[in-house]
Design an enzyme around this catalytic site. Structure first.
Site, PDB file in Angstrom:
ATOM      1  N   HIS A  99       0.849  -1.201   0.000  1.00 42.19           N
ATOM      2  CA  HIS A  99       0.000   0.000   0.000  1.00 42.19           C
ATOM      3  C   HIS A  99       0.872   1.233   0.000  1.00 42.19           C
ATOM      4  CE1 HIS A  99       0.668  -1.391   4.117  1.00 42.19           C
ATOM      5  NE2 HIS A  99       0.677  -0.118   4.494  1.00 42.19           N
ATOM      6  N   HIS A 101       0.916   5.119   1.255  1.00 43.57           N
ATOM      7  CA  HIS A 101       0.271   6.100   2.129  1.00 43.57           C
ATOM      8  C   HIS A 101       0.278   7.460   1.433  1.00 43.57           C
ATOM      9  CE1 HIS A 101       0.535   3.856   6.066  1.00 43.57           C
ATOM     10  NE2 HIS A 101       1.471   3.211   5.391  1.00 43.57           N
TER      11      HIS A 101
HETATM   12  P1  5GP Z   1       1.937   0.179   7.393  1.00 41.85           P
HETATM   13  O1  5GP Z   1       2.430   0.411   8.797  1.00 41.85           O
HETATM   14  O2  5GP Z   1       1.781  -1.300   7.088  1.00 41.85           O
HETATM   15  O3  5GP Z   1       2.724   0.893   6.339  1.00 41.85           O
HETATM   16  O4  5GP Z   1       0.513   0.859   7.343  1.00 41.85           O
HETATM   17  C1  5GP Z   1      -0.667   0.200   7.692  1.00 41.85           C
HETATM   18  C2  5GP Z   1      -1.718   1.277   7.850  1.00 41.85           C
HETATM   19  O5  5GP Z   1      -2.975   0.663   7.724  1.00 41.85           O
HETATM   20  C3  5GP Z   1      -1.689   1.992   9.196  1.00 41.85           C
HETATM   21  O6  5GP Z   1      -1.563   3.393   8.964  1.00 41.85           O
HETATM   22  C4  5GP Z   1      -3.019   1.625   9.841  1.00 41.85           C
HETATM   23  O7  5GP Z   1      -3.587   2.695  10.559  1.00 41.85           O
HETATM   24  C5  5GP Z   1      -3.864   1.226   8.642  1.00 41.85           C
HETATM   25  N1  5GP Z   1      -4.853   0.186   8.881  1.00 41.85           N
HETATM   26  C6  5GP Z   1      -4.628  -0.994   9.504  1.00 41.85           C
HETATM   27  N2  5GP Z   1      -5.763  -1.731   9.500  1.00 41.85           N
HETATM   28  C7  5GP Z   1      -6.701  -0.982   8.888  1.00 41.85           C
HETATM   29  C8  5GP Z   1      -8.082  -1.205   8.606  1.00 41.85           C
HETATM   30  O8  5GP Z   1      -8.663  -2.243   8.926  1.00 41.85           O
HETATM   31  N3  5GP Z   1      -8.748  -0.212   7.948  1.00 41.85           N
HETATM   32  C9  5GP Z   1      -8.125   0.945   7.577  1.00 41.85           C
HETATM   33  N4  5GP Z   1      -8.867   1.864   6.940  1.00 41.85           N
HETATM   34  N5  5GP Z   1      -6.825   1.197   7.835  1.00 41.85           N
HETATM   35  C10 5GP Z   1      -6.120   0.236   8.487  1.00 41.85           C
END
Ligand code: 5GP
Ligand code: ZN
Length: 137
Positions: A99, A101
């Site tokens: 993903h 951001h």
């Molecule tokens: P990472 O740390 O993997 O780069 O980012 C994961 C992101 O996904 C985090 O910013 C977290 O807040 C978001 N996130 C995790 N689970 C969910 C979810 O079930 N729904 C949404 N909308 N965001 C999520």
């Protein structure tokens, strides 16, 4: 991927605050946002990270991010914007579905998404350059 939360969100099986959708991507609001409007570009196919995602899908993700970023600039009047993409736990990845951001930034938003610069010597920089490019071996 049966147990991947982002696969379920991207497919629509789990509802989300969707900002944009096409045949390949869904863009959703992060539910733990760094700032107002923090969004995630999710490919509908499962790829764990940058190493797994095919180049053509990555290129499309960048175009989707650019469009959504432009909309955020217009609608949220943000002062700046960070694009962030984490790979692996060490780099802060918590959901192992690729993903991007999109993080709109506002003056005095209290967030810090930058790093502390270090001070390598010119020899150390040249050595890491040679390691990465394979030169000097
Ligand atoms: P990472 O740390 O993997 O780069 O980012 C994961 C992101 O996904 C985090 O910013 C977290 O807040 C978001 N996130 C995790 N689970 C969910 C979810 O079930 N729904 C949404 N909308 N965001 C999520
Ligand atoms: Zn997935």
């Amino acid at each position: 991927m049966d147990n991947c939360i982002f696969c379920k969100i991207a497919s629509g099986e789990i509802p989300s605050n969707t900002l944009y959708e096409d045949e390949g991507f869904r863009v959703i609001l992060d539910n733990g946002p760094a700032t107002k409007g923090h969004a995630l570009v999710l490919p509908k196919e499962h790829y764990a990270n940058l190493f797994e995602i095919p180049e053509d899908v990555l290129a499309k993700a960048a175009v989707v991010a650019k469009r959504v970023a432009g909309t955020m600039k217009d609608k949220l009047s943000c002062d700046g914007l960070n694009l962030v993409q984490n790979n692996g736990e060490t780099a802060g990845q918590t959901v192992m579905h690729f993903h991007l951001h999109i993080i709109p930034r506002y003056r005095d938003d209290g967030q810090s998404i930058l790093w502390k610069p270090t001070s390598p010597t010119s020899e150390e920089l040249a050595a890491i350059r040679d390691t990465i490019t394979g030169e000097g071996c």
